[in-house]
Design a protein around this motif. Structure first.
Motif, PDB file in Angstrom:
ATOM      1  N   GLN A 129       0.830  -1.193   0.000  1.00  0.00           N
ATOM      2  CA  GLN A 129       0.000   0.000   0.000  1.00  0.00           C
ATOM      3  C   GLN A 129       0.870   1.250   0.000  1.00  0.00           C
ATOM      4  O   GLN A 129       1.928   1.286   0.616  1.00  0.00           O
ATOM      5  CB  GLN A 129      -0.895   0.005   1.248  1.00  0.00           C
ATOM      6  N   GLY A 137      -7.030   5.687  -3.455  1.00  0.00           N
ATOM      7  CA  GLY A 137      -7.783   4.823  -2.562  1.00  0.00           C
ATOM      8  C   GLY A 137      -9.234   5.236  -2.439  1.00  0.00           C
ATOM      9  O   GLY A 137     -10.140   4.386  -2.448  1.00  0.00           O
ATOM     10  N   TRP A 141     -12.525   3.183  -3.710  1.00  0.00           N
ATOM     11  CA  TRP A 141     -13.596   2.857  -2.762  1.00  0.00           C
ATOM     12  C   TRP A 141     -14.963   3.177  -3.373  1.00  0.00           C
ATOM     13  O   TRP A 141     -15.874   2.339  -3.346  1.00  0.00           O
ATOM     14  CB  TRP A 141     -13.376   3.665  -1.476  1.00  0.00           C
ATOM     15  N   ARG A 225      -4.760  -9.430   3.568  1.00  0.00           N
ATOM     16  CA  ARG A 225      -3.988  -8.290   3.060  1.00  0.00           C
ATOM     17  C   ARG A 225      -4.280  -7.075   3.930  1.00  0.00           C
ATOM     18  O   ARG A 225      -5.213  -7.084   4.724  1.00  0.00           O
ATOM     19  CB  ARG A 225      -4.391  -7.974   1.619  1.00  0.00           C
ATOM     20  N   ASP A 227      -6.044  -3.841   4.360  1.00  0.00           N
ATOM     21  CA  ASP A 227      -7.220  -3.212   3.757  1.00  0.00           C
ATOM     22  C   ASP A 227      -8.166  -2.817   4.885  1.00  0.00           C
ATOM     23  O   ASP A 227      -7.927  -3.142   6.056  1.00  0.00           O
ATOM     24  CB  ASP A 227      -7.918  -4.160   2.780  1.00  0.00           C
ATOM     25  N   SER A 228      -9.252  -2.159   4.525  1.00  0.00           N
ATOM     26  CA  SER A 228     -10.222  -1.724   5.529  1.00  0.00           C
ATOM     27  C   SER A 228     -10.979  -2.915   6.103  1.00  0.00           C
ATOM     28  O   SER A 228     -11.525  -3.734   5.351  1.00  0.00           O
ATOM     29  CB  SER A 228     -11.225  -0.753   4.915  1.00  0.00           C
ATOM     30  N   LYS A 231     -14.459  -4.082   4.732  1.00  0.00           N
ATOM     31  CA  LYS A 231     -14.674  -4.992   3.611  1.00  0.00           C
ATOM     32  C   LYS A 231     -14.837  -6.437   4.055  1.00  0.00           C
ATOM     33  O   LYS A 231     -15.372  -7.255   3.308  1.00  0.00           O
ATOM     34  CB  LYS A 231     -13.526  -4.844   2.609  1.00  0.00           C
TER      35      LYS A 231
END
Length: 315
Positions: A129, A137, A141, A225, A227-228, A231
């Motif tokens: 990232q 990003g 999104w 991974r 990520d938020s 998700k």
């Protein structure tokens, strides 16, 4: 593709398991999975077909989280002290087998909350990232919503699903509200990168296992991974909201009101309908059951009413 003979060779050569009982679990385009029984020990052996670049990092993540005490299957090192090995065109790794059944919604809420609170990308791995590239990003999104909205509109016309129009309006509302919360989203994406938050990446009901002792284990971390965490619970959040179980999640993963707000805004999108329609169409389960679709639409509208009150009214 790898065969049982290939699996036997790997077990013999790299794990000193000489006469195992091997059963196929999955034989898919991207991976093979075998259940391995050796004396009284049971394992899972996995192989990739595509030589994915994420294969080795995901094994490293699983091993690190297991060593930290999270309930993910232990990775068994080879006799050369490596976490995975390559045989021919394919790579393999071995882990403990977790025996049990699917966890309830409440159990899944708890284990996901604990996972998000504690799971971080190991310091031995470099993040792909770019924490400075927030514009990309944010655009990505919002574009995820837009892509799913286009599919819903396509399915409505293709399968004469005019009664899903209220859910299309929910998707449009989600995009509008999210677009107005760009500063909050930017702060969230900064936190994701700075704190090296991990998502599981495939947290369906099949990947949360409840054992006979009552423990909940998370399996299949190949898609893990940075990520938020939002998700990870898109599959589950609609039912969490309808059952009020979301309070248990936020009690285990308390990140502040603005953070919760993003979860609620994301949940405005009609994910239950989207995943039901998409799954049915991909699996050729046609014609679609109108009564089931209508039931999901009503649940989505009920969920939106709850979220609107939670957010103080959104448009």
């Amino acid at each position: 593709m790898p065969t049982i003979q290939d699996a036997t060779m790997v077990l013999n050569q790299y794990y000193d398991i000489k006469k195992p009982k091997i059963e196929w679990i999955q034989d898919e385009p991207d991976k093979a999975v075998w259940k391995v029984i050796d004396n009284k020990e049971t394992y899972i052996l996995k192989s990739d077909y595509r030589s994915s670049k994420t294969f080795t990092p995901s094994v490293t993540i699983q091993n690190a989280l297991s060593q930290q005490g999270l309930k993910v299957p232990e990775v068994i090192a080879t006799n050369q002290r490596k976490l995975c090995t390559k045989q021919g065109k394919h790579r393999y790794y071995l882990s403990r087998y977790i025996s049990g059944g699917s966890a309830s919604i409440m159990d899944r809420v708890k284990v996901i909350g604990d996972f998000h609170q504690h799971a971080r990308l190991p310091s031995s791995l470099t993040s792909n990232q770019n924490p400075d590239d927030l514009k990309v990003g944010i655009k990505r999104w919002i574009s995820e919503y837009q892509f799913k909205l286009k599919e819903l509109m396509k399915w409505k016309d293709q399968y004469s699903l005019q009664h899903i129009q209220p859910c299309i309006q929910l998707a449009e509302k989600c995009i509008r509200v999210s677009s107005r919360r760009v500063p909050v989203l930017a702060d969230h994406l900064k936190s994701v990168n700075n704190r090296r938050w991990l998502v599981h990446g495939d947290l369906t009901h099949l990947n949360a296992i409840k054992t006979a002792s009552g423990d909940i284990w998370i399996i299949d971390l190949e898609h893990s991974r940075i990520d938020s965490p939002i998700k990870d619970i898109r599959y589950l959040l609609p039912r969490m909201v309808l059952s009020s179980h979301y309070k248990e999640y936020f009690a285990r993963f308390p990140e502040g009101k603005s953070f919760e707000e993003l979860y609620y805004i994301d949940a405005i999108f009609p994910y239950s309908l989207y995943y039901y329609l998409g799954g049915s169409i991909r699996q050729n389960k046609l014609p679609l059951k109108k009564s089931r679709v209508q039931e999901i639409v009503l649940d989505e509208l009920k969920k939106d009413d709850i979220l609107s009150r939670q957010l103080g009214g959104v448009k």
